[in-house]
Write a protein that holds these residues in place. Sequence first.
Motif, PDB file in Angstrom:
ATOM      1  N   GLY A  29       2.274 -10.161  10.036  1.00 26.49           N
ATOM      2  CA  GLY A  29       2.160 -11.070  11.166  1.00 26.49           C
ATOM      3  C   GLY A  29       2.012 -10.380  12.510  1.00 26.49           C
ATOM      4  N   SER A  30       2.236  -9.065  12.550  1.00 31.08           N
ATOM      5  CA  SER A  30       2.143  -8.337  13.823  1.00 31.08           C
ATOM      6  C   SER A  30       0.715  -7.845  14.046  1.00 31.08           C
ATOM      7  CB  SER A  30       3.102  -7.146  13.825  1.00 31.08           C
ATOM      8  OG  SER A  30       2.664  -6.160  12.912  1.00 31.08           O
ATOM      9  N   ASN A  47      -2.652  -9.936  13.435  1.00 27.74           N
ATOM     10  CA  ASN A  47      -2.040 -10.797  12.419  1.00 27.74           C
ATOM     11  C   ASN A  47      -2.107 -10.156  11.034  1.00 27.74           C
ATOM     12  OD1 ASN A  47      -0.717 -12.996  11.318  1.00 27.74           O
ATOM     13  ND2 ASN A  47      -2.567 -14.230  11.161  1.00 27.74           N
ATOM     14  N   GLN A  97      -1.631  -8.891   7.393  1.00 30.76           N
ATOM     15  CA  GLN A  97      -1.135  -9.523   6.165  1.00 30.76           C
ATOM     16  C   GLN A  97      -1.093  -8.467   5.053  1.00 30.76           C
ATOM     17  OE1 GLN A  97      -0.023 -12.768   6.190  1.00 30.76           O
ATOM     18  NE2 GLN A  97      -0.472 -12.607   8.391  1.00 30.76           N
ATOM     19  N   THR A 116      13.295 -12.578  14.329  1.00 26.37           N
ATOM     20  CA  THR A 116      11.903 -12.439  14.771  1.00 26.37           C
ATOM     21  C   THR A 116      11.821 -11.253  15.728  1.00 26.37           C
ATOM     22  OG1 THR A 116      12.096 -13.823  16.743  1.00 26.37           O
ATOM     23  CG2 THR A 116      11.548 -14.943  14.677  1.00 26.37           C
ATOM     24  N   GLN A 161       6.401 -11.803  19.556  1.00 24.26           N
ATOM     25  CA  GLN A 161       5.485 -11.903  18.414  1.00 24.26           C
ATOM     26  C   GLN A 161       5.997 -12.994  17.467  1.00 24.26           C
ATOM     27  OE1 GLN A 161       3.854  -8.274  16.713  1.00 24.26           O
ATOM     28  NE2 GLN A 161       4.998  -7.098  18.214  1.00 24.26           N
ATOM     29  N   ASP A 162       5.683 -14.229  17.800  1.00 25.48           N
ATOM     30  CA  ASP A 162       6.191 -15.377  17.042  1.00 25.48           C
ATOM     31  C   ASP A 162       5.783 -15.370  15.574  1.00 25.48           C
ATOM     32  OD1 ASP A 162       7.288 -16.223  19.403  1.00 25.48           O
ATOM     33  OD2 ASP A 162       5.671 -17.631  19.867  1.00 25.48           O
ATOM     34  N   THR A 163       4.686 -14.708  15.264  1.00 25.85           N
ATOM     35  CA  THR A 163       4.210 -14.696  13.879  1.00 25.85           C
ATOM     36  C   THR A 163       4.980 -13.719  12.997  1.00 25.85           C
ATOM     37  OG1 THR A 163       2.509 -13.099  14.485  1.00 25.85           O
ATOM     38  CG2 THR A 163       1.869 -15.428  14.482  1.00 25.85           C
ATOM     39  N   ARG A 179       8.346 -12.932  11.475  1.00 24.99           N
ATOM     40  CA  ARG A 179       9.687 -13.465  11.247  1.00 24.99           C
ATOM     41  C   ARG A 179      10.089 -13.264   9.801  1.00 24.99           C
ATOM     42  NH1 ARG A 179       9.991 -19.864  11.847  1.00 24.99           N
ATOM     43  NH2 ARG A 179       9.584 -19.279  13.978  1.00 24.99           N
TER      44      ARG A 179
END
Length: 196
Positions: A32-33, A90, A92, A179, A183-185, A187
């Motif tokens: 997610g980062s 983002n 993955q 989190t 960077q809300d994505t 977590r």
Amino acid sequence: MESFILIILVILPGVQGGDWGVTSGDQCALRGSSVIIDCQYDYPSGRWVTSVGWSRLRQGHFILSKLPLNSAYFNYVGNYRGDCRLRINNVQHDDEGAYLFNFVTTINRWTSKRAARLSVRELTTVVEPSTVTEGGEVRLSCVSGCSTPVNILWFRDGQPVPQPGFQATREDAGRYYCTVQGQDTVRSAPVALNVQ
């Protein structure tokens, strides 16, 4: 009085008569980062770089997939003079693998001999203990397979938790996750705390 003339030479990649080469480093990123793969390249003088590119070596195969640079997902943040950094947004688990840089000059072309390896890890929340009686001490930890960022935020059922250590009350029961600030994505999966 004698006078001296001082000549200063500025050395730039491709100007100093260097050898062909690419130097890149391995990276670890949290799912997610965004991550930047560090990379520098060099080439002999008298040449100019006309195009650059990154490719991905698919795991278990010798097939190179050319990356769409300057898309929403992959950004070439380097230049045409020796900086070949690549940003992946983002990140993955599918992005894990080996990446190769290549460039073309007015006379020749070059591809990295050693791949930059990207590993992707998860944030993991640890609640100790997971079941506690009221008044008992609870400690929250956030760990990952990469170096864990220092700017960690804690949440219980979506509400901010001010401290990772506290004395439990019944209101503290719930599902906790961590989190990375900004960077809300990024977590962790939630972990339950039961208060008896």
